[in-house]
Scaffold this motif. Structure first.
Motif, PDB file in Angstrom:
ATOM      1  N   GLU A 178       6.638  -3.072   3.318  1.00  0.00           N
ATOM      2  CA  GLU A 178       5.926  -1.980   3.995  1.00  0.00           C
ATOM      3  C   GLU A 178       5.378  -0.976   2.985  1.00  0.00           C
ATOM      4  O   GLU A 178       4.246  -0.495   3.104  1.00  0.00           O
ATOM      5  CB  GLU A 178       6.852  -1.242   4.965  1.00  0.00           C
ATOM      6  N   SER A 179       6.194  -0.672   1.976  1.00  0.00           N
ATOM      7  CA  SER A 179       5.808   0.329   0.981  1.00  0.00           C
ATOM      8  C   SER A 179       4.683  -0.175   0.091  1.00  0.00           C
ATOM      9  O   SER A 179       3.765   0.572  -0.256  1.00  0.00           O
ATOM     10  CB  SER A 179       7.023   0.707   0.126  1.00  0.00           C
ATOM     11  N   VAL A 180       4.747  -1.446  -0.292  1.00  0.00           N
ATOM     12  CA  VAL A 180       3.695  -2.030  -1.132  1.00  0.00           C
ATOM     13  C   VAL A 180       2.355  -1.981  -0.402  1.00  0.00           C
ATOM     14  O   VAL A 180       1.328  -1.548  -0.956  1.00  0.00           O
ATOM     15  CB  VAL A 180       4.031  -3.485  -1.506  1.00  0.00           C
ATOM     16  N   ALA A 181       2.352  -2.398   0.858  1.00  0.00           N
ATOM     17  CA  ALA A 181       1.114  -2.404   1.641  1.00  0.00           C
ATOM     18  C   ALA A 181       0.559  -0.988   1.797  1.00  0.00           C
ATOM     19  O   ALA A 181      -0.654  -0.764   1.664  1.00  0.00           O
ATOM     20  CB  ALA A 181       1.367  -3.030   3.006  1.00  0.00           C
ATOM     21  N   ALA A 182       1.442  -0.018   2.079  1.00  0.00           N
ATOM     22  CA  ALA A 182       0.998   1.363   2.279  1.00  0.00           C
ATOM     23  C   ALA A 182       0.437   1.945   0.991  1.00  0.00           C
ATOM     24  O   ALA A 182      -0.613   2.614   0.994  1.00  0.00           O
ATOM     25  CB  ALA A 182       2.162   2.216   2.789  1.00  0.00           C
ATOM     26  N   LEU A 183       1.102   1.721  -0.133  1.00  0.00           N
ATOM     27  CA  LEU A 183       0.641   2.250  -1.419  1.00  0.00           C
ATOM     28  C   LEU A 183      -0.684   1.629  -1.844  1.00  0.00           C
ATOM     29  O   LEU A 183      -1.582   2.326  -2.333  1.00  0.00           O
ATOM     30  CB  LEU A 183       1.701   2.004  -2.494  1.00  0.00           C
ATOM     31  N   GLU A 184      -0.830   0.333  -1.663  1.00  0.00           N
ATOM     32  CA  GLU A 184      -2.064  -0.334  -2.070  1.00  0.00           C
ATOM     33  C   GLU A 184      -3.249   0.118  -1.225  1.00  0.00           C
ATOM     34  O   GLU A 184      -4.350   0.318  -1.738  1.00  0.00           O
ATOM     35  CB  GLU A 184      -1.886  -1.852  -1.992  1.00  0.00           C
ATOM     36  N   ALA A 185      -3.034   0.276   0.079  1.00  0.00           N
ATOM     37  CA  ALA A 185      -4.121   0.748   0.949  1.00  0.00           C
ATOM     38  C   ALA A 185      -4.528   2.170   0.575  1.00  0.00           C
ATOM     39  O   ALA A 185      -5.724   2.505   0.511  1.00  0.00           O
ATOM     40  CB  ALA A 185      -3.676   0.688   2.410  1.00  0.00           C
ATOM     41  N   TYR A 186      -3.538   3.016   0.311  1.00  0.00           N
ATOM     42  CA  TYR A 186      -3.832   4.401  -0.071  1.00  0.00           C
ATOM     43  C   TYR A 186      -4.512   4.463  -1.434  1.00  0.00           C
ATOM     44  O   TYR A 186      -5.464   5.217  -1.633  1.00  0.00           O
ATOM     45  CB  TYR A 186      -2.539   5.209  -0.072  1.00  0.00           C
ATOM     46  N   ARG A 187      -4.050   3.654  -2.388  1.00  0.00           N
ATOM     47  CA  ARG A 187      -4.651   3.662  -3.721  1.00  0.00           C
ATOM     48  C   ARG A 187      -6.134   3.253  -3.662  1.00  0.00           C
ATOM     49  O   ARG A 187      -6.969   3.828  -4.365  1.00  0.00           O
ATOM     50  CB  ARG A 187      -3.894   2.733  -4.666  1.00  0.00           C
ATOM     51  N   THR A 188      -6.458   2.286  -2.814  1.00  0.00           N
ATOM     52  CA  THR A 188      -7.850   1.854  -2.673  1.00  0.00           C
ATOM     53  C   THR A 188      -8.738   3.014  -2.253  1.00  0.00           C
ATOM     54  O   THR A 188      -9.806   3.261  -2.826  1.00  0.00           O
ATOM     55  CB  THR A 188      -7.949   0.718  -1.639  1.00  0.00           C
ATOM     56  N   HIS A 189      -8.297   3.775  -1.262  1.00  0.00           N
ATOM     57  CA  HIS A 189      -9.098   4.901  -0.775  1.00  0.00           C
ATOM     58  C   HIS A 189      -9.029   6.089  -1.726  1.00  0.00           C
ATOM     59  O   HIS A 189      -9.986   6.867  -1.832  1.00  0.00           O
ATOM     60  CB  HIS A 189      -8.640   5.296   0.633  1.00  0.00           C
ATOM     61  N   PHE A 190      -7.936   6.215  -2.436  1.00  0.00           N
ATOM     62  CA  PHE A 190      -7.811   7.269  -3.436  1.00  0.00           C
ATOM     63  C   PHE A 190      -8.868   7.070  -4.529  1.00  0.00           C
ATOM     64  O   PHE A 190      -9.551   8.009  -4.944  1.00  0.00           O
ATOM     65  CB  PHE A 190      -6.400   7.230  -4.038  1.00  0.00           C
ATOM     66  N   LYS A 191      -9.010   5.842  -4.994  1.00  0.00           N
ATOM     67  CA  LYS A 191      -9.996   5.543  -6.035  1.00  0.00           C
ATOM     68  C   LYS A 191     -11.409   5.829  -5.544  1.00  0.00           C
ATOM     69  O   LYS A 191     -12.242   6.380  -6.267  1.00  0.00           O
ATOM     70  CB  LYS A 191      -9.883   4.076  -6.460  1.00  0.00           C
ATOM     71  N   GLN A 192     -11.673   5.452  -4.303  1.00  0.00           N
ATOM     72  CA  GLN A 192     -13.006   5.645  -3.748  1.00  0.00           C
ATOM     73  C   GLN A 192     -13.366   7.118  -3.624  1.00  0.00           C
ATOM     74  O   GLN A 192     -14.539   7.499  -3.711  1.00  0.00           O
ATOM     75  CB  GLN A 192     -13.104   4.977  -2.374  1.00  0.00           C
ATOM     76  N   ASN A 193     -12.364   7.962  -3.426  1.00  0.00           N
ATOM     77  CA  ASN A 193     -12.591   9.395  -3.238  1.00  0.00           C
ATOM     78  C   ASN A 193     -12.293  10.226  -4.480  1.00  0.00           C
ATOM     79  O   ASN A 193     -12.325  11.448  -4.425  1.00  0.00           O
ATOM     80  CB  ASN A 193     -11.732   9.901  -2.072  1.00  0.00           C
ATOM     81  N   SER A 194     -11.978   9.565  -5.592  1.00  0.00           N
ATOM     82  CA  SER A 194     -11.630  10.278  -6.823  1.00  0.00           C
ATOM     83  C   SER A 194     -12.399   9.712  -8.009  1.00  0.00           C
ATOM     84  O   SER A 194     -11.876   8.877  -8.754  1.00  0.00           O
ATOM     85  CB  SER A 194     -10.113  10.183  -7.076  1.00  0.00           C
ATOM     86  N   PRO A 195     -13.657  10.113  -8.176  1.00  0.00           N
ATOM     87  CA  PRO A 195     -14.436   9.656  -9.326  1.00  0.00           C
ATOM     88  C   PRO A 195     -13.696   9.970 -10.638  1.00  0.00           C
ATOM     89  O   PRO A 195     -13.110  11.041 -10.787  1.00  0.00           O
ATOM     90  CB  PRO A 195     -15.733  10.461  -9.212  1.00  0.00           C
ATOM     91  N   GLY A 196     -13.690   9.039 -11.552  1.00  0.00           N
ATOM     92  CA  GLY A 196     -12.992   9.256 -12.805  1.00  0.00           C
ATOM     93  C   GLY A 196     -11.498   9.064 -12.679  1.00  0.00           C
ATOM     94  O   GLY A 196     -10.725   9.529 -13.513  1.00  0.00           O
ATOM     95  N   PHE A 197     -11.069   8.374 -11.622  1.00  0.00           N
ATOM     96  CA  PHE A 197      -9.653   8.143 -11.376  1.00  0.00           C
ATOM     97  C   PHE A 197      -8.983   7.493 -12.591  1.00  0.00           C
ATOM     98  O   PHE A 197      -9.465   6.512 -13.136  1.00  0.00           O
ATOM     99  CB  PHE A 197      -9.500   7.220 -10.168  1.00  0.00           C
ATOM    100  N   THR A 198      -7.867   8.071 -13.028  1.00  0.00           N
ATOM    101  CA  THR A 198      -7.050   7.457 -14.077  1.00  0.00           C
ATOM    102  C   THR A 198      -5.609   7.445 -13.609  1.00  0.00           C
ATOM    103  O   THR A 198      -5.042   8.486 -13.283  1.00  0.00           O
ATOM    104  CB  THR A 198      -7.142   8.229 -15.412  1.00  0.00           C
ATOM    105  N   ALA A 199      -5.013   6.274 -13.549  1.00  0.00           N
ATOM    106  CA  ALA A 199      -3.683   6.114 -12.978  1.00  0.00           C
ATOM    107  C   ALA A 199      -2.625   6.907 -13.728  1.00  0.00           C
ATOM    108  O   ALA A 199      -1.605   7.272 -13.170  1.00  0.00           O
ATOM    109  CB  ALA A 199      -3.309   4.633 -12.959  1.00  0.00           C
ATOM    110  N   ALA A 200      -2.855   7.166 -15.016  1.00  0.00           N
ATOM    111  CA  ALA A 200      -1.810   7.792 -15.823  1.00  0.00           C
ATOM    112  C   ALA A 200      -1.717   9.303 -15.647  1.00  0.00           C
ATOM    113  O   ALA A 200      -0.771   9.922 -16.115  1.00  0.00           O
ATOM    114  CB  ALA A 200      -2.027   7.457 -17.290  1.00  0.00           C
ATOM    115  N   SER A 201      -2.691   9.918 -14.994  1.00  0.00           N
ATOM    116  CA  SER A 201      -2.724  11.380 -15.035  1.00  0.00           C
ATOM    117  C   SER A 201      -2.863  12.051 -13.675  1.00  0.00           C
ATOM    118  O   SER A 201      -3.176  13.228 -13.605  1.00  0.00           O
ATOM    119  CB  SER A 201      -3.901  11.835 -15.908  1.00  0.00           C
ATOM    120  N   ARG A 202      -2.613  11.321 -12.596  1.00  0.00           N
ATOM    121  CA  ARG A 202      -2.817  11.920 -11.282  1.00  0.00           C
ATOM    122  C   ARG A 202      -1.577  11.831 -10.409  1.00  0.00           C
ATOM    123  O   ARG A 202      -0.894  10.819 -10.365  1.00  0.00           O
ATOM    124  CB  ARG A 202      -3.975  11.210 -10.552  1.00  0.00           C
TER     125      ARG A 202
END
Length: 286
Positions: A178-202
């Protein structure tokens, strides 16, 4: 037809934990009926089963109630399958729930919270909300731990998915589906709404401000999390929705899935059993 019951629950959006719990309840009831040469569809069978759980297995009232709910839902599935308008088990009274200081939630309460999150029209907010509830209710994170999470703490591969929880009780969790699916779905939309997204600093969980969540802020506050959970409970008509009550449900969910007391304490970052022991006793796990 327990396999069909599983598919029915899945098609109705039930969580994996709920599906497994209700399927187990249905199978245990059918085994009892077969061993005692009873007619499964008769209400007397469920009444006798509840009495058996109480008197022979010494099950606690809350456990008997939860199992009876699973059986009733199984017969509602059979009712729908046969195009009947009434389930013979709906008239069987349920034991009154006893408040013994453990989780206030049933599995269907968690489903209702997640379903309510899914009604949000803002995609980023919707997936964020589902993700927060999932991490609290299935992984047992504390409010402060959720708010401190960064994207660099999440690792997902084909073989495994882990989450590093920083802080005084630092630990690395092997994530549930459940957690993997929720995190992956959220990360997809996070990237789309966060230009310049960098996983290490957000930070993982952003906040929203303004009408219809027009502005996105870089980090959710503790007050914001508390208010979100309060509003969610009000909308979903589920009482006592807090980070701590969801964390208690996580202990219940993990124990019911077969994890030991020590496993649950380590996963939640706890040194002393406290309420986890009460939860274990409420479902006959020592």
């Amino acid at each position: 037809d327990v396999d069909g019951f599983r598919n029915y629950l899945r098609s109705n959006g039930k969580s994996i934990a709920t599906i497994e719990s209700y399927s187990h309840d249905a199978m245990a009831f059918l085994t009892y009926v077969e061993q005692n040469n009873l007619v499964a569809a008769q209400p007397e069978a469920l009444i006798g089963y509840c009495a058996y759980l109480t008197e022979i297995e010494h099950a606690r009232t809350n456990s008997v109630r939860r199992r009876a709910i699973g059986v009733r839902l199984f017969f509602r599935y059979l009712q729908a399958k046969q195009n009947l308008t009434f389930s013979s088990m709906d008239g069987v009274p349920l034991p009154q729930r006893q408040d013994i200081g453990v989780t206030p939630f049933e599995p269907e309460d968690i489903d209702r919270l997640l379903e309510t999150c899914s009604l949000e029209t803002n995609n980023l907010r919707r997936f964020r909300n589902v993700c927060i509830v999932t991490l609290l209710a299935f992984e047992g994170l504390k409010a402060t731990e959720v708010l401190k999470l960064e994207w660099k703490d999440v690792f997902v591969s084909q073989a495994s998915a882990t989450l590093h929880v920083a802080g005084q009780r630092a630990r690395t969790l092997s994530l549930q589906l459940e957690s993997v699916a929720a995190l992956e779905a959220y990360r997809t939309h996070f990237k789309q709404n966060s230009p310049g997204f960098t996983a290490a600093s957000r930070k993982i969980f952003v906040a929203f401000k303004g009408r219809q969540s027009a502005a996105t802020l870089p980090q959710m506050s503790r007050h914001g999390l508390k208010f979100f959970l309060y509003e969610l409970g009000e909308t979903a008509r589920v009482d006592k929705v807090t980070a701590e009550s969801l964390r208690q449900y996580a202990a219940f969910h993990l124990l019911e899935s077969g994890q030991t007391m020590d496993d649950v304490l380590a996963r939640l970052g706890l040194r002393r059993p406290g309420k986890v022991r009460l939860i274990a006793k409420s479902i006959e796990i020592e």
